[in-house]
Design a protein around this motif. Structure first.
Motif, mmCIF file in Angstrom:
data_model
loop_
_atom_site.group_PDB
_atom_site.id
_atom_site.type_symbol
_atom_site.label_atom_id
_atom_site.label_comp_id
_atom_site.label_asym_id
_atom_site.label_seq_id
_atom_site.Cartn_x
_atom_site.Cartn_y
_atom_site.Cartn_z
ATOM 1 N N GLU A 230 -41.065 37.270 17.283
ATOM 2 C CA GLU A 230 -40.855 37.204 18.728
ATOM 3 C C GLU A 230 -41.449 38.412 19.458
ATOM 4 O OE1 GLU A 230 -39.743 34.541 20.241
ATOM 5 O OE2 GLU A 230 -39.551 33.596 18.263
ATOM 6 N N GLY A 231 -42.199 39.233 18.737
ATOM 7 C CA GLY A 231 -42.884 40.343 19.376
ATOM 8 C C GLY A 231 -42.368 41.701 18.968
ATOM 9 N N GLY A 232 -43.072 42.740 19.401
ATOM 10 C CA GLY A 232 -42.712 44.099 19.057
ATOM 11 C C GLY A 232 -42.183 44.875 20.248
ATOM 12 N N TYR A 233 -41.323 45.848 19.989
ATOM 13 C CA TYR A 233 -40.733 46.706 21.016
ATOM 14 C C TYR A 233 -40.813 48.157 20.562
ATOM 15 C CZ TYR A 233 -38.781 42.446 23.093
ATOM 16 O OH TYR A 233 -38.638 41.201 23.670
ATOM 17 N N TYR A 234 -40.808 49.055 21.541
ATOM 18 C CA TYR A 234 -40.920 50.484 21.241
ATOM 19 C C TYR A 234 -39.867 51.235 22.048
ATOM 20 C CZ TYR A 234 -43.159 54.983 20.329
ATOM 21 O OH TYR A 234 -43.413 56.265 19.912
ATOM 22 N N PRO A 235 -39.210 52.231 21.441
ATOM 23 C CA PRO A 235 -38.187 52.994 22.182
ATOM 24 C C PRO A 235 -38.821 53.817 23.303
ATOM 25 C CG PRO A 235 -38.061 53.400 19.804
ATOM 26 C CD PRO A 235 -39.360 52.720 20.063
ATOM 27 N N ILE A 236 -38.345 53.663 24.503
ATOM 28 C CA ILE A 236 -38.877 54.429 25.627
ATOM 29 C C ILE A 236 -38.517 55.903 25.435
ATOM 30 C CG2 ILE A 236 -38.732 54.812 28.115
ATOM 31 C CD1 ILE A 236 -38.266 51.837 28.472
ATOM 32 N N GLY A 237 -39.535 56.739 25.469
ATOM 33 C CA GLY A 237 -39.335 58.159 25.218
ATOM 34 C C GLY A 237 -39.740 58.571 23.822
ATOM 35 N N GLY A 238 -40.040 57.590 22.958
ATOM 36 C CA GLY A 238 -40.458 57.899 21.592
ATOM 37 C C GLY A 238 -39.423 57.506 20.561
ATOM 38 N N ALA A 239 -39.848 57.435 19.303
ATOM 39 C CA ALA A 239 -38.972 56.971 18.222
ATOM 40 C C ALA A 239 -37.755 57.862 18.026
ATOM 41 C CB ALA A 239 -39.761 56.880 16.915
ATOM 42 N N ASP A 240 -37.896 59.166 18.320
ATOM 43 C CA ASP A 240 -36.760 60.055 18.085
ATOM 44 C C ASP A 240 -35.605 59.812 19.048
ATOM 45 O OD1 ASP A 240 -38.058 61.080 20.294
ATOM 46 O OD2 ASP A 240 -37.899 63.172 19.681
ATOM 47 N N LYS A 241 -35.825 58.994 20.086
ATOM 48 C CA LYS A 241 -34.725 58.633 20.976
ATOM 49 C C LYS A 241 -33.685 57.786 20.248
ATOM 50 C CE LYS A 241 -36.046 60.737 24.671
ATOM 51 N NZ LYS A 241 -35.262 61.882 25.193
ATOM 52 N N ILE A 242 -34.113 57.067 19.208
ATOM 53 C CA ILE A 242 -33.162 56.284 18.419
ATOM 54 C C ILE A 242 -32.101 57.203 17.839
ATOM 55 C CG2 ILE A 242 -32.863 54.819 16.377
ATOM 56 C CD1 ILE A 242 -35.715 53.806 16.809
ATOM 57 N N CYS A 243 -32.561 58.279 17.198
ATOM 58 C CA CYS A 243 -31.635 59.241 16.604
ATOM 59 C C CYS A 243 -30.862 60.000 17.683
ATOM 60 C CB CYS A 243 -32.410 60.218 15.724
ATOM 61 S SG CYS A 243 -31.402 61.545 15.034
ATOM 62 N N GLU A 244 -31.562 60.467 18.698
ATOM 63 C CA GLU A 244 -30.918 61.285 19.736
ATOM 64 C C GLU A 244 -29.783 60.539 20.424
ATOM 65 O OE1 GLU A 244 -32.101 62.940 24.135
ATOM 66 O OE2 GLU A 244 -33.571 63.273 22.530
ATOM 67 N N LYS A 245 -30.042 59.305 20.855
ATOM 68 C CA LYS A 245 -29.022 58.550 21.583
ATOM 69 C C LYS A 245 -27.867 58.153 20.674
ATOM 70 C CE LYS A 245 -31.204 58.877 25.424
ATOM 71 N NZ LYS A 245 -30.693 59.817 26.451
ATOM 72 N N THR A 246 -28.164 57.908 19.401
ATOM 73 C CA THR A 246 -27.084 57.591 18.459
ATOM 74 C C THR A 246 -26.231 58.822 18.187
ATOM 75 O OG1 THR A 246 -28.498 55.909 17.403
ATOM 76 C CG2 THR A 246 -26.552 56.622 16.186
ATOM 77 N N LEU A 247 -26.880 59.977 18.017
ATOM 78 C CA LEU A 247 -26.129 61.207 17.765
ATOM 79 C C LEU A 247 -25.273 61.610 18.957
ATOM 80 C CD1 LEU A 247 -28.486 63.584 15.754
ATOM 81 C CD2 LEU A 247 -26.496 62.314 14.945
ATOM 82 N N GLU A 248 -25.726 61.302 20.160
ATOM 83 C CA GLU A 248 -24.904 61.593 21.340
ATOM 84 C C GLU A 248 -23.567 60.862 21.249
ATOM 85 O OE1 GLU A 248 -27.186 60.569 24.773
ATOM 86 O OE2 GLU A 248 -28.530 62.301 24.602
ATOM 87 N N VAL A 249 -23.620 59.616 20.808
ATOM 88 C CA VAL A 249 -22.394 58.830 20.676
ATOM 89 C C VAL A 249 -21.584 59.308 19.475
ATOM 90 C CG1 VAL A 249 -21.469 56.508 20.286
ATOM 91 C CG2 VAL A 249 -23.430 56.834 21.816
ATOM 92 N N PHE A 250 -22.258 59.583 18.374
ATOM 93 C CA PHE A 250 -21.588 60.052 17.160
ATOM 94 C C PHE A 250 -20.816 61.350 17.427
ATOM 95 C CE2 PHE A 250 -22.071 62.787 13.294
ATOM 96 C CZ PHE A 250 -21.129 62.141 12.503
ATOM 97 N N THR A 251 -21.468 62.316 18.045
ATOM 98 C CA THR A 251 -20.810 63.598 18.306
ATOM 99 C C THR A 251 -19.743 63.479 19.394
ATOM 100 O OG1 THR A 251 -22.632 64.207 19.803
ATOM 101 C CG2 THR A 251 -22.763 64.984 17.527
ATOM 102 N N ALA A 252 -19.964 62.580 20.357
ATOM 103 C CA ALA A 252 -18.944 62.362 21.402
ATOM 104 C C ALA A 252 -17.665 61.801 20.814
ATOM 105 C CB ALA A 252 -19.482 61.420 22.478
ATOM 106 N N ASN A 253 -17.791 61.146 19.648
ATOM 107 C CA ASN A 253 -16.626 60.601 18.961
ATOM 108 C C ASN A 253 -16.138 61.524 17.839
ATOM 109 O OD1 ASN A 253 -15.890 57.553 19.737
ATOM 110 N ND2 ASN A 253 -18.096 57.871 20.050
#
Length: 530
Positions: A230-253
């Protein structure tokens, strides 16, 4: 990456009261750690690298250029997809995605170009344009992808069954999937068509799972190719946003993540995990989740007795292939240079198996190249880095080519090593200039990474990026499950499921389910409905 999300490991820090320790901060580890933290558990991640994220991280240089190391695109990311829901759960909906558009991949085989369009029906119609006499074979292929993916879903879900239930019922799911997983991609495709060029086109994206048609499991091929239909997608801001945004939630918890934390041992006693050891420091916990690959886990962190207890053996399964990559920074924008969003797969001829099997350091880029344009995919790149662009050009590699340098240190491997890398750069640039002549004269930054770089940061001894090879034999290994025979020891990562961001995320989801039971899904539903 915001540094306050993580901190350097120091032995005098307070590590008391941990419920779960996760070794490795790749996508599988991030997924299970965040899931557990959202469930109220006290979780810490220990990462040997000086930045978190595993293959989701990016690296930057002083000139401002940034390149991804593993994530070039992700499939199944439409707004209503379950994968998008899982990403939203992990990042509280703060990770944004950009579609790569109508065309997500282009293959050039022996001078002929083949376009991969998003959407199953679009893909079907385009392939029939190229191969009008193969309509039945193309339809049969698409039906096989769908059928195999359904069987695979049951196969992976079975991995969280308790042993008694797995023995009584799980064998049914394993047997049904084995009809596809235990045959090579070439064997299956050869039964629906004798057209060699069609087979090579359908396998042109095989670099996404790292094995050629005669060596790869069709089960793996179907899952990976189906993932991108169904096509390809790319994280806006670069691949490291995957880790950064997940870690924000992980550390907030309440989660903690430590870098430069090279775990040296998983400590067990009476078949139960007691904690981990980093050099002389013992850190206790209730359970350990290893996300660093089964080979690293069992052969380097556990005792021989523990390995035997888990029936661990990789005698019939090799590591996945390694790669060598040229990173380029350009002094003109992607738009000015007319660089595409889609990825480009180049094969000198249609015998993909021969290209992979007979690759050498000298001929690899001449015969095969995968080219990605991250700055063109990311709408934020031009905003933050105006008038510049980036390219990554990858070819297949073998750790044996660099055997003479295995005892050297990263960034200090000597002139002979630099000479080999420069030769690769020269040969890869010939390929790039052939297909994208407009970039000549615009390159202001270049860098080459080899399997030694991969080994340095991941401890994968063969420099592999996809863990265990996705061969038929891989899918017969009984220990590739989240729950091990050692109480309190769990596994996550692409070895447990499948290659890629989605595969690693699935492993984390299964691991969370194995630990929390149905409570993991209750948490997901409650938060999703908020």
């Amino acid at each position: 990456m915001v540094k306050k999300l993580y901190q350097p490991y120091k032995p005098n820090l307070d590590f008391s009261g941990l419920d779960h320790i996760v070794i490795g901060s790749g996508m599988g580890g991030l997924t299970v750690a965040t899931w557990l933290a959202k469930a109220g558990k006290k979780v810490a991640i220990f990462e040997r690298h000086f930045v978190p994220g595993g293959f989701t991280h990016s690296f930057r240089r002083k000139d401002g250029f940034q390149w991804d190391v593993g994530v070039h695109y992700v499939g199944n990311m439409a707004e209503d997809s379950s994968l998008r829901d899982f990403f939203n759960f992990l990042t509280d909906g703060k990770l944004e995605w950009e579609s790569m558009g109508e065309v997500y991949d282009v293959a050039n085989i022996d001078g002929e170009e083949y376009v991969f369009k998003a959407g199953k029906e679009n893909f079907r119609k385009q392939m029939i344009v190229y191969f009008p006499e193969e309509e039945k074979a193309i339809d049969a292929y698409l039906k096989l992808l769908t059928k195999t993916s359904k069987r695979a879903s049951a196969f992976y879900f079975e991995k969280v069954f308790e042993p008694w239930f797995s023995k009584s019922v799980g064998w049914i799911f394993r047997k049904r999937y084995s009809k596809f997983s235990q045959r090579t991609t070439y064997e299956v495709l050869s039964e629906i068509t004798q057209n060699k060029r069609l087979i090579s086109v359908l396998c042109a994206q095989c670099g996404n799972y790292g094995l050629s048609p005669k060596n790869s499991s069709f089960g793996a091929h179907a899952m990976v190719i189906g993932h991108f239909l169904e096509g390809g997608y790319y994280p806006i801001g670069g691949a490291d946003k995957i880790c950064e945004k997940t870690l924000e939630v992980f550390t907030a918890n309440g989660g903690k993540i430590y870098i430069n934390a090279d775990v040296t041992k998983i400590v067990t006693e009476n078949n139960r995990v007691q904690g981990i050891q980093i050099d002389e420091k013992f850190i206790p916990c209730k359970s350990v989740i290893s996300n660093i690959g089964v080979n690293n886990t069992f052969n380097h962190l556990l005792s021989e007795a523990d390995r035997n207890r888990c029936d661990f053996s990789l005698k019939n399964v090799k590591p996945a292939s390694a790669h060598i990559c040229l990173y380029l920074g350009l002094n003109k924008s992607s738009e000015t240079l007319n660089l595409p969003k889609h990825n480009f797969w180049y094969y000198k001829h249609e015998n993909i198996d021969e290209i992979f099997d007979e690759a050498t350091l000298e001929n690899a880029p001449e015969n095969f190249a995968y080219i990605s344009f991250p700055s063109a995919k990311d709408p934020n790149w031009e905003i933050k880095n105006p008038g510049t662009a980036t390219i990554q050009a990858i070819s297949v590699a073998n750790m044996e080519w660099f055997e003479d340098f295995k005892d050297s240190n990263w960034m200090k491997r000597g002139n002979e090593y630099l000479f080999l890398k420069k030769n690769f750069e020269t040969e890869m640039l010939k390929v790039l200039y052939k297909f994208y002549p407009q970039i000549e004269g615009t390159i202001i930054a270049s860098e080459v990474s080899t399997p030694l770089s991969t080994e340095n940061f991941t401890n994968y001894k063969s420099g592999e990026i996809y863990g265990l090879a996705h061969s038929p034999e891989r899918f017969t290994l009984p220990f590739l499950r989240p729950k091990t025979k050692i109480k309190g020891l769990f596994l996550a990562g692409q070895d447990i499921t499948l290659v890629g961001v989605a595969g690693a995320m699935l492993s984390g989801l299964l691991c969370a389910t194995a630990i929390l039971k149905m409570g993991s899904w209750k948490i997901f539903k409650e938060i999703r409905n908020q």
